[in-house]
Design an enzyme around this catalytic site. Structure first.
Site, mmCIF file in Angstrom:
data_model
loop_
_atom_site.group_PDB
_atom_site.id
_atom_site.type_symbol
_atom_site.label_atom_id
_atom_site.label_comp_id
_atom_site.label_asym_id
_atom_site.label_seq_id
_atom_site.Cartn_x
_atom_site.Cartn_y
_atom_site.Cartn_z
ATOM 1 N N HIS A 53 0.830 -1.210 0.000
ATOM 2 C CA HIS A 53 0.000 0.000 0.000
ATOM 3 C C HIS A 53 0.866 1.262 0.000
ATOM 4 O O HIS A 53 0.484 2.298 0.550
ATOM 5 C CB HIS A 53 -0.992 -0.009 1.175
ATOM 6 N N SER A 145 -4.909 -10.448 -12.845
ATOM 7 C CA SER A 145 -5.452 -9.483 -13.812
ATOM 8 C C SER A 145 -4.342 -8.690 -14.496
ATOM 9 O O SER A 145 -4.406 -8.460 -15.704
ATOM 10 C CB SER A 145 -6.493 -8.559 -13.188
ATOM 11 N N ASP A 189 1.616 -3.802 -9.753
ATOM 12 C CA ASP A 189 1.349 -5.102 -10.369
ATOM 13 C C ASP A 189 1.718 -5.097 -11.852
ATOM 14 O O ASP A 189 2.379 -6.008 -12.355
ATOM 15 C CB ASP A 189 -0.130 -5.483 -10.207
ATOM 16 N N TYR A 238 -10.137 -1.225 -0.123
ATOM 17 C CA TYR A 238 -8.923 -0.691 -0.764
ATOM 18 C C TYR A 238 -9.099 0.801 -1.055
ATOM 19 O O TYR A 238 -8.229 1.614 -0.729
ATOM 20 C CB TYR A 238 -8.678 -1.474 -2.062
HETATM 21 C C1 GLA Z 1 -3.104 -4.353 -4.939
HETATM 22 C C2 GLA Z 1 -2.951 -3.216 -5.943
HETATM 23 C C3 GLA Z 1 -1.505 -2.697 -5.956
HETATM 24 C C4 GLA Z 1 -1.041 -2.358 -4.546
HETATM 25 C C5 GLA Z 1 -1.322 -3.514 -3.582
HETATM 26 C C6 GLA Z 1 -1.017 -3.186 -2.154
HETATM 27 O O1 GLA Z 1 -2.358 -5.454 -5.355
HETATM 28 O O2 GLA Z 1 -3.298 -3.663 -7.236
HETATM 29 O O3 GLA Z 1 -1.413 -1.571 -6.806
HETATM 30 O O4 GLA Z 1 -1.617 -1.168 -4.098
HETATM 31 O O5 GLA Z 1 -2.679 -3.930 -3.645
HETATM 32 O O6 GLA Z 1 0.356 -2.997 -1.968
#
Ligand code: GLA
Length: 404
Positions: A53, A145, A189, A238
Site C-alpha cells: 500500500h 489481472s 502489479d 482498498y
Molecule cells: C493491490 C494493488 C496494488 C497495490 C497492492 C497493495 O495489489 O493492485 O497496486 O496497491 O494492492 O500494496
C-alpha cells in the site's frame, strides 16, 4: 511447485511448466482455429516481498514477477476484430476495435480494457485471434489481472507492429484497469508483470518509476502461502485506505505521503484523526522498511530481511488494519519454522496469500509443515507455491513440436 496439506509430494508447476502453458495454448489454438498460432505471448503474476500500500502513495515497493503466467497463442487478422477463447473458463469473447463496449465475460473486460487504453494512447491496433490460459490463481492477490492485461498488451503490440516499451505498456495497463475496469489500483502489479527480471526482485520508486533489480541469493526460496480465504468488499476497503492516505497527505498540505518526512509527521500527528494517523504511520514506516530490505537483500543478510518482513506484517495488521485471522495464523506458523527467515501477508490484504522466505534446501519440507499445521489449526485448505523470480512479459516462438 505447488502442494497442499494433503499431498505427500510436491507436484511440478514451475517454469518448466512455462513450456507447458505455451504448449497448452498452442494446442488449444490448433483445435479452435484449425492451424498453427503465429506467436505465443506470456506475462507473469507477481508477489510483493515488502512495500505494501505504498505504490499509490508514490513510495517504494519490492516485488518480483513469479514463474506462473497467463499465456496467449494467437495470430493477426486482416480486419479490426479480436477473438479470444479462454481454455480455463471455456468461454469466448469477440469484439470490434472500432466499437468497444462494456459487458460479457468478466475476464474479457481486461482484454477490451487494454485495447481501449492502447487506442486512447494513440496506438493504431490490428485485430487478432487467439486462445488463452492462466496459471496465476485468481483472487489470491498474485495479480492474475495484471498478467492478463500485459499478455494482452504484448499480443496487440506484436500483431500491430508496435515497439514493446515495458514501463509505458505497464502504465497503459494500469490506466486500462483504473478507467475501463474501474479498479483504482496502483502501478506495482503492471510494472512488475512488464519488467520482471529472472532471479531478481525489483526495487521500484513508484514516483519516478525508476526500477533497480536486486539479486535474490541462490540459497533463498520464496514460498507463496495461499490461506484459501477470499474476502468480498476488498475493492471498497482498498479505496477507503487510499482515501485515508490521501486525507493524511492533505492534512499536512501535501499531495502525496511521499513528501511527508518522519519529523513533520511526529510534530503534527496529534491533530490527525486516529485512524488516519495509523494509516500514515504505516506508509511512512513501510517505505523505510522497503528501502532497508532492498539493501539487506543486496548484502545477502536474510536475517535482516526477515525481521523487516515481520515488522511489516505487524504494521499491516495493527496500523493499516488489512490482515485477517487466517493471514495472521499463516504468518505465525511460517515464522516459527526452522529455515524460515521471515513471513508476512502480501498484496491488497483481507485474505489471499502470505509469503515466506526460506532456505532453498528445506523449502519443500517447510512448505509441507506449514500447510499441515495451518490446516489443522484453521480447518482451511491452504496451497503452497514454491516460486522463482521470473522475467516480465514476453513473446515466444511457436515450436513445431508443440503440435506434433
Ligand atoms: C493491490 C494493488 C496494488 C497495490 C497492492 C497493495 O495489489 O493492485 O497496486 O496497491 O494492492 O500494496
Amino acid at each position: 511447485m505447488r502442494y497442499s496439506a494433503r499431498a505427500d509430494k510436491a507436484t511440478d508447476c514451475d517454469p518448466s511448466d512455462s513450456g507447458k502453458g505455451a504448449e497448452r495454448v498452442a494446442r488449444g489454438f490448433a483445435r479452435a482455429f484449425a492451424g498453427k498460432p503465429a506467436w505465443i505471448a506470456q506475462a507473469p503474476g507477481r508477489v510483493n516481498l515488502i512495500g505494501e500500500h505504498t505504490d499509490y502513495n508514490q513510495g517504494f515497493v519490492l516485488p518480483m514477477a513469479i514463474d506462473r503466467a497467463v499465456w496467449i497463442a494467437f495470430r493477426a487478422r486482416a480486419d479490426r476484430r479480436v477473438r479470444l477463447d479462454s481454455l480455463d473458463y471455456r468461454q469466448s469473447i469477440e469484439f470490434d476495435l472500432d466499437a468497444l463496449q462494456h459487458g460479457g465475460a468478466a475476464w474479457g473486460e481486461y482484454t477490451k480494457a487494454v485495447a481501449w487504453a492502447m487506442q486512447a494512447g494513440s496506438h493504431r491496433l490490428r485485430g487478432w485471434e487467439g486462445v488463452m490460459s492462466g496459471e496465476v490463481p485468481v483472487g489470491a492477490g498474485l495479480s492474475s489481472s495484471a498478467a492478463l492485461e500485459l499478455a494482452t498488451a504484448r499480443a496487440f503490440a506484436v500483431a500491430s507492429d508496435i515497439a514493446w516499451d515495458p514501463p509505458a505498456m505497464a502504465r497503459l495497463a494500469q490506466r486500462a484497469e483504473n478507467e475501463w475496469v474501474g479498479v483504482a489500483c496502483g502501478i506495482m502489479d503492471q510494472l512488475t508483470s512488464a519488467c520482471g527480471v529472472a532471479q531478481h526482485a525489483l526495487r521500484i520508486d513508484c514516483r519516478s518509476l525508476e526500477i533497480e533489480s536486486v539479486l535474490l541469493p541462490e540459497s533463498v526460496s520464496v514460498l507463496v502461502l495461499d490461506t484459501g480465504t477470499r474476502r468480498g468488499l476488498v475493492t471498497s476497503a482498498y479505496n477507503q485506505r487510499r482515501e485515508e492516505c490521501q486525507s493524511g497527505a492533505r492534512a499536512f498540505g501535501l499531495n502525496s505521503l511521499r513528501d511527508l518526512t518522519q519529523d513533520t509527521f511526529v510534530s503534527g500527528e496529534a491533530r490527525l484523526d486516529p485512524v488516519v494517523r495509523r494509516r500514515v504511520r504505516h506508509v511512512l514506516s513501510e517505505n523505510e522498511r522497503t528501502l532497508r530490505a532492498a539493501q539487506a537483500l543486496r548484502d545477502e543478510d536474510m536475517g535482516r530481511v526477515g525481521r523487516l518482513m515481520a515488522e511489516g506484517h505487524a504494521s499491516l495488521r495493527d496500523d493499516f488494519e488489512i490482515s485477517s485471522p487466517a493471514l495472521d495464523a499463516m504468518v505465525e506458523i511460517a515464522s516459527a519454522q526452522p529455515g524460515c527467515w521471515g513471513a508476512r501477508m502480501t498484496g491488497g490484504g483481507f485474505g489471499g496469500c502470505a509469503i515466506a522466505l526460506v532456505e532453498r534446501e528445506v523449502a519443500q519440507v517447510v512448505g509441507q509443515a506449514i500447510a499441515s499445521e495451518y490446516q489443522d489449526r484453521m480447518k482451511l485448505q491452504p496451497a503452497v507455491y514454491v516460486c522463482r523470480a521470473a522475467d516480465g512479459a514476453g513473446v515466444l516462438p511457436v515450436k513445431e513440436d508443440f503440435l506434433s
